[in-house]
Design a protein around this motif. Structure first.
Motif, mmCIF file in Angstrom:
data_model
loop_
_atom_site.group_PDB
_atom_site.id
_atom_site.type_symbol
_atom_site.label_atom_id
_atom_site.label_comp_id
_atom_site.label_asym_id
_atom_site.label_seq_id
_atom_site.Cartn_x
_atom_site.Cartn_y
_atom_site.Cartn_z
ATOM 1 N N LEU A 65 4.717 10.355 -6.536
ATOM 2 C CA LEU A 65 5.782 10.778 -7.442
ATOM 3 C C LEU A 65 5.206 11.282 -8.761
ATOM 4 N N TYR A 66 4.217 10.553 -9.288
ATOM 5 C CA TYR A 66 3.625 10.967 -10.558
ATOM 6 C C TYR A 66 2.884 12.299 -10.405
ATOM 7 N N GLU A 67 2.130 12.434 -9.335
ATOM 8 C CA GLU A 67 1.366 13.667 -9.144
ATOM 9 C C GLU A 67 2.263 14.869 -8.877
ATOM 10 N N ARG B 121 -3.962 -1.604 -12.075
ATOM 11 C CA ARG B 121 -3.923 -0.173 -11.807
ATOM 12 C C ARG B 121 -2.537 0.254 -11.339
ATOM 13 N N LEU B 122 -1.934 -0.567 -10.493
ATOM 14 C CA LEU B 122 -0.587 -0.272 -10.015
ATOM 15 C C LEU B 122 0.408 -0.247 -11.166
ATOM 16 N N ARG B 123 0.340 -1.254 -12.044
ATOM 17 C CA ARG B 123 1.264 -1.301 -13.182
ATOM 18 C C ARG B 123 1.025 -0.127 -14.129
ATOM 19 N N SER B 124 -0.237 0.237 -14.295
ATOM 20 C CA SER B 124 -0.556 1.391 -15.141
ATOM 21 C C SER B 124 0.026 2.669 -14.556
ATOM 22 N N ASN B 125 -0.099 2.838 -13.239
ATOM 23 C CA ASN B 125 0.463 4.024 -12.588
ATOM 24 C C ASN B 125 1.982 4.045 -12.704
ATOM 25 N N PHE B 126 2.601 2.857 -12.532
ATOM 26 C CA PHE B 126 4.051 2.797 -12.636
ATOM 27 C C PHE B 126 4.508 3.118 -14.054
ATOM 28 N N GLU B 127 3.816 2.570 -15.042
ATOM 29 C CA GLU B 127 4.207 2.813 -16.425
ATOM 30 C C GLU B 127 4.108 4.297 -16.772
ATOM 31 N N ASP C 280 14.161 -0.857 -3.839
ATOM 32 C CA ASP C 280 14.747 -2.194 -3.779
ATOM 33 C C ASP C 280 13.629 -3.226 -3.675
ATOM 34 N N GLU C 281 13.938 -4.462 -4.074
ATOM 35 C CA GLU C 281 12.945 -5.535 -4.121
ATOM 36 C C GLU C 281 11.717 -5.080 -4.907
ATOM 37 N N ALA C 282 11.976 -4.543 -6.098
ATOM 38 C CA ALA C 282 10.906 -3.969 -6.921
ATOM 39 C C ALA C 282 9.888 -5.006 -7.372
ATOM 40 N N HIS C 283 10.255 -6.295 -7.368
ATOM 41 C CA HIS C 283 9.293 -7.322 -7.781
ATOM 42 C C HIS C 283 8.128 -7.425 -6.801
ATOM 43 N N GLN C 284 8.300 -6.917 -5.572
ATOM 44 C CA GLN C 284 7.177 -6.903 -4.636
ATOM 45 C C GLN C 284 6.193 -5.786 -4.968
ATOM 46 N N LEU C 285 6.689 -4.757 -5.638
ATOM 47 C CA LEU C 285 5.850 -3.608 -5.954
ATOM 48 C C LEU C 285 5.236 -3.704 -7.344
ATOM 49 N N ILE C 286 6.016 -4.185 -8.325
ATOM 50 C CA ILE C 286 5.513 -4.314 -9.695
ATOM 51 C C ILE C 286 5.701 -5.762 -10.137
ATOM 52 N N MET D 172 0.827 -1.206 0.000
ATOM 53 C CA MET D 172 0.000 0.000 0.000
ATOM 54 C C MET D 172 0.858 1.252 0.000
ATOM 55 N N TRP D 173 1.907 1.266 0.805
ATOM 56 C CA TRP D 173 2.806 2.421 0.811
ATOM 57 C C TRP D 173 3.540 2.551 -0.523
ATOM 58 N N GLY D 174 3.905 1.418 -1.123
ATOM 59 C CA GLY D 174 4.546 1.471 -2.435
ATOM 60 C C GLY D 174 3.633 2.078 -3.480
ATOM 61 N N MET D 175 2.364 1.710 -3.440
ATOM 62 C CA MET D 175 1.389 2.284 -4.375
ATOM 63 C C MET D 175 1.238 3.783 -4.163
ATOM 64 N N GLN D 176 1.185 4.191 -2.897
ATOM 65 C CA GLN D 176 1.052 5.613 -2.593
ATOM 66 C C GLN D 176 2.289 6.392 -3.043
ATOM 67 N N LEU D 177 3.465 5.754 -2.924
ATOM 68 C CA LEU D 177 4.702 6.412 -3.350
ATOM 69 C C LEU D 177 4.694 6.631 -4.862
ATOM 70 N N VAL D 178 4.332 5.592 -5.623
ATOM 71 C CA VAL D 178 4.284 5.719 -7.080
ATOM 72 C C VAL D 178 3.313 6.818 -7.483
#
Length: 597
Positions: free
Chosen positions: A446-448, A482-488, A461-467, A437-443
């Motif tokens: 950052l975008y906003e 949605r998470l992958r879309s936000n990251f992309e 680090d350990e980005a496979h846990q986030l994406i 959840m914190w990883g999603m909020q961080l992404v």
């Protein structure tokens, strides 16, 4: 007499060749191998070829070294070795020396080098090396401007962020007490995203610390970049604990590096520091007290933050936390959250729960108690659906809206990341659901905030846990797209505004494909062969990388002039670092002190 070149090894039936598979040639190594000790698999070499009016310089890598027997020669012309006093020595001018096995190196030739305006330009090889060609090990910096040096061949930059030192073997190449540094011209890179792969013990964390230090002390557009480091294990937290965590004791070649900073100087360059500490109901209070105590005693700031439901834009971001089998119950929550947003009301768990209870109570007061209940948007559902939605909200109470200082702030908790220094975003003490959840909020944050002035280097680090490549559980199907879309969106658009991602992982095969696609600079440290394909290295490199020692790596950075993998060695920076076993032992001692006091 030592020969500084190796002769071409070809005949009419085994010529050098250029084909769809590439350009290849073979060379007989000299009998006296002084000066050739560093030649090995993967070594970069240069070839002087007199096939035209003037010599042409070629460059490539050694892909095979084999030993020949004079009794089972695989060429029409026999090749031998000989002592100087042997009677057959005269035959050396005809068919080669005559009594010991010879070594032959096979080279995959990648480029032609042409000197233009004081520099060597590289073009693809289109003709095979001739029979009159000689192979050499290039010097790091050539005294002869007409002969390409290693720096010329590799296209190395002369300034920028120092990542490590070049070397084809198990240590960086050293010439007269000097190492050949590899610089990332970070200020001029069009795409500054990095992808780093390394198993536990590979030296990945030490490399991340060095990169953070180098990025922080560099200058882009006249300013020092900001650094954000997510810490999922606690090893990056050590940067803020120099009073109890020692710096690495350099040994071997690392002890011969000149002009390095002291621990205090390195920390000053990275500073100021702040610790962003998410508050969790499940955290060990003694441990957290010790963390805050040590960080503050070292002169750094600590900011505690909590997750707020009002910062969630869409129900899909928390769907995996609701633990609801009913899609209709999710729709009930979605309707009520959208209605609150539309009426400019702050969304909190208390308000959302109260709204559902009030709606059910009002429906029960009506004449027809069996009829369906309407949400604020007018969509009707059975009472059981509303009750399921309430149960789902109870699962959120351990994660959202329990940190009162964050609830009282107008600004988002992560607005603290607008910090002109190095921020350590500590996530080690959180369970996987909170961490995600914190990883999603961080992404999202950052975008906003991508238009925020200045450059950000964000280490995840350990980005496979986030994406991840696949959702870890079936019930999370709405969350991860949605998470992958936000990251992309962040990866593609954020870099234009100075949001630069450094993504590390131990398990690239579990990481979504969009990560390596968006990161042109790739670093592969020690890796098992099962992960090699996902890390985008070939079988030959994978075999070597599987046996790498600490700090050894392959790097590829097309925007920095190195489109092919080269082997580097990263030194340990003068920063606090120790094994995690010893670190937690030291922290537990501090926790006992805090408890006693």
């Amino acid at each position: 007499m030592t020969e500084d070149y190796a002769r071409n090894y070809s005949d009419l039936t085994h010529p050098s060749a250029v084909s769809g598979g590439g350009a290849f040639a073979e060379y007989i190594l000299p009998e006296n191998r002084a000066g050739w000790e560093g030649l090995g698999l993967g070594s970069t070499v240069i070839i002087e070829d007199k096939r035209d009016e003037k010599p042409i310089w070629l460059s490539g890598q050694v892909i095979e070294i084999k030993s020949l027997s004079p009794f089972l020669a695989d060429r029409d012309v026999m090749l031998y070795n000989r002592p100087e006093n042997q009677a057959t020595a005269i035959l050396d001018d005809i068919s080669g020396p005559h009594n010991e096995q010879q070594l032959v190196a096979k080279v995959e030739i990648s480029v032609e080098l042409e000197r233009v305006n004081g520099h060597f330009n590289q073009t693809p090889v289109q003709k095979p090396a001739s029979n009159w060609s000689r192979m050499r090990v290039p010097k790091m910096s050539s005294d002869d401007a007409e002969i390409p040096s290693m720096a010329d061949i590799l296209g190395l930059k002369e300034n920028g962020v120092e990542i490590g030192f070049y070397g084809s073997g198990n240590a960086p190449r050293e010439d007269q007490g000097q190492f050949l540094p590899y610089y990332l011209d970070i200020a001029k890179l069009d795409n500054k995203h990095h992808f780093i792969v390394g198993e536990s013990g590979s030296g990945k964390t030490v490399l991340l610390k060095k990169m953070a230090m180098e990025f922080r002390k560099s200058s882009i557009d006249g300013n020092n970049p900001r650094v954000i480091m997510t810490d999922v294990q606690g090893d990056l937290l050590q940067l803020m604990m120099s009073s109890i965590i020692p710096s690495i004791n350099r040994k071997g070649w690392q002890s011969r590096i000149s002009g390095d900073e002291s621990v205090d100087q390195a920390l000053e360059m990275m500073g100021p520091f702040q610790l962003i500490l998410p508050v969790s109901k499940n955290q060990d209070e003694k441990e957290m007290a010790a963390v805050k105590r040590v960080v503050k005693s070292n002169g750094h700031s600590v900011v505690e933050v909590g997750l707020r439901l009002q910062d969630v834009d869409h129900i899909s971001e928390v769907e995996y936390l609701l633990k609801l089998a009913s899609e209709q119950a999710v729709t009930v929550l979605e309707d009520e959250m959208e209605h609150m947003n539309g009426t400019n009301r702050t969304i909190t768990l208390d308000r959302l729960s109260a709204k559902l209870k009030q709606t059910m109570y009002e429906a029960e007061q009506g004449e027809d108690k069996q009829k369906q209940i309407a949400t604020s948007s007018g969509t009707q559902f059975y009472k059981s659906t509303f009750q399921a939605a309430l149960r789902g909200l109870r699962h959120l109470r351990d994660i959202f809206d329990h940190h009162e200082p964050s609830m009282q702030r107008n600004a988002e908790p992560l607005s603290h990341l607008k910090f002109n220094g190095t921020s350590i975003f500590y996530l080690e003490h959180l369970d996987p659901e909170e961490r995600l959840m914190w990883g999603m909020q961080l992404v999202k944050w950052l975008y906003e905030n991508k238009r925020e002035k200045g450059q950000f280097f964000v280490f995840i680090d350990e980005a496979h846990q986030l994406i991840p490549r696949y959702p870890p559980e079936a019930g999370k199907k709405g969350t991860f797209p949605r998470l992958r879309s936000n990251f992309e969106k962040l990866a593609r658009e954020g870099r234009k505004f100075g949001i630069n991602l450094i993504l590390g992982t131990q398990s690239p095969k579990d990481l979504h494909d969009i990560v390596p696609q968006q990161c042109p600079t790739k670093i592969v440290m020690k890796i098992n062969k099962g992960n090699a394909k996902a890390a985008e290295i070939d079988e030959g490199e994978a075999r070597i990388a599987s046996r790498f020692g600490q700090g050894q790596m392959y790097l590829k950075s097309p925007f920095n002039g190195t489109p092919d993998w080269i082997r580097l060695h990263s030194p340990a920076p003068p920063l606090p670092h120790q094994s995690m076993t010893n670190f937690w032992s030291e922290l537990r001692k501090e926790a006992k002190k805090s408890y006693v006091e």
